[in-house]
Write an enzyme that holds these catalytic residues in place. Structure first.
Site, PDB file in Angstrom:
ATOM      1  N   GLY A 163       5.989 -39.131  19.544  1.00  0.00           N
ATOM      2  CA  GLY A 163       5.308 -38.473  18.579  1.00  0.00           C
ATOM      3  C   GLY A 163       4.236 -37.714  18.877  1.00  0.00           C
ATOM      4  CG  HIS A 202       8.877 -25.211  13.891  1.00  0.00           C
ATOM      5  ND1 HIS A 202      10.127 -25.097  13.194  1.00  0.00           N
ATOM      6  CD2 HIS A 202       7.877 -25.064  13.039  1.00  0.00           C
ATOM      7  CE1 HIS A 202       9.672 -24.880  11.850  1.00  0.00           C
ATOM      8  NE2 HIS A 202       8.324 -24.885  11.771  1.00  0.00           N
ATOM      9  N   GLY A 226       8.201 -44.719  21.055  1.00  0.00           N
ATOM     10  CA  GLY A 226       6.807 -44.796  20.265  1.00  0.00           C
ATOM     11  C   GLY A 226       6.129 -46.183  20.209  1.00  0.00           C
ATOM     12  CB  THR A 227       3.476 -47.384  18.735  1.00  0.00           C
ATOM     13  OG1 THR A 227       2.773 -46.438  18.152  1.00  0.00           O
ATOM     14  CG2 THR A 227       2.880 -47.219  20.204  1.00  0.00           C
ATOM     15  NE  ARG A 246       9.970 -43.283  16.307  1.00  0.00           N
ATOM     16  CZ  ARG A 246       8.579 -43.317  16.532  1.00  0.00           C
ATOM     17  NH1 ARG A 246       8.258 -42.542  17.490  1.00  0.00           N
ATOM     18  NH2 ARG A 246       8.013 -44.400  16.259  1.00  0.00           N
ATOM     19  CG  ASP A 255      -0.113 -52.216  14.291  1.00  0.00           C
ATOM     20  OD1 ASP A 255      -0.074 -52.570  13.472  1.00  0.00           O
ATOM     21  OD2 ASP A 255       0.272 -51.101  14.929  1.00  0.00           O
TER      22      ASP A 255
END
Length: 236
Positions: free
Chosen positions: A20, A4, A89-90, A87, A203
């Site tokens: 991501g 990949h 990210g959120t 990593r 959030d």
């Protein structure tokens, strides 16, 4: 090349950031890295290598969820010799004292994924961050005056869940919900590598509060700087 990832041997650094979103990978490369070169476009999952403060760093999109990040982490480690994986990210907060725009350093990760149950034949495994990366990231965040939280996060296997039961996880001290960290920490442990998740609270699941796109971008930049500094201060 791996299945990949289309990079040639030597094109990926031993230290890598893992957003991501592949477009976030492109943004990080263009904003923070010098001399960034794209090494992967397979399946649109962009990857770049450049330098940060003179140190070689790569950034690779992973997609969302345990299966997707597992593919890229396995191949980055086994085919390209990556040693340090962070990593970026959120996440969604589930504690009242965790606010949107806070940065969370994931010390460990609970999960409802069956990945580790399959690996460990029905037994529980505690996926845990590398202590040195965690400590360095915390020190960098304090230096920058960021609103930092350190603790357990929950890696969810479903984004849309009709019965998520967040209240129980919150009662046991889990700070926030995301979808990849448990897999990252497990695979890093398997191969003797170092891993950390640095997450921006985008959030609040319990209150419904959300950040704007502009607010997310500002906090995202601070999170990336923490991750980059943690990576280069800890060597490969």
């Amino acid at each position: 090349m791996s299945v990949h990832i289309g990079a040639k041997t030597g094109e990926i650094a031993e230290r890598i950031l893992l957003p991501g979103d592949p477009l976030r990978a492109k943004y990080i490369a263009e904003t923070f890295l010098e001399g960034a070169v794209c090494y992967n476009e397979v399946r649109g999952m962009l990857g770049f290598t450049g330098t940060y403060k003179g140190e070689r760093i790569s950034v690779q999109g992973t997609g969302m969820g345990v299966p997707s990040i597992s593919i890229y982490v396995n191949e980055l480690i086994q085919s390209y010799g990556v040693k340090t994986l962070i990593r970026v990210g959120t996440c969604g907060a589930i504690q009242p004292d965790v606010r949107v725009r806070d940065v969370i350093l994931a010390m460990s990760a609970s999960t409802d994924s069956n990945m580790n149950r399959l690996i460990f034949r029905g037994r529980d495994y505690a996926p845990t961050a590398d202590f040195h990366l965690l400590r360095t990231a915390y020190e960098v965040g304090v230096e920058k005056g960021l609103a930092l939280k350190v603790g357990n996060v929950f890696t969810a296997d479903m984004f849309y869940n009709d019965e998520p039961n967040w209240e129980t996880w919150a009662r046991y001290g889990v700070l926030a919900v995301e979808m990849e960290t448990a897999a990252l920490y497990t695979l890093a442990a398997k191969f003797g590598c170092r891993a950390l998740s640095v997450l921006t609270v985008s959030d609040h699941i319990l209150t419904g509060e959300e950040t704007t796109a502009e607010e997310r971008q500002m906090t995202f930049n601070e999170m990336i700087e923490v991750a980059l500094e943690a990576a280069i201060r800890n060597g490969a």
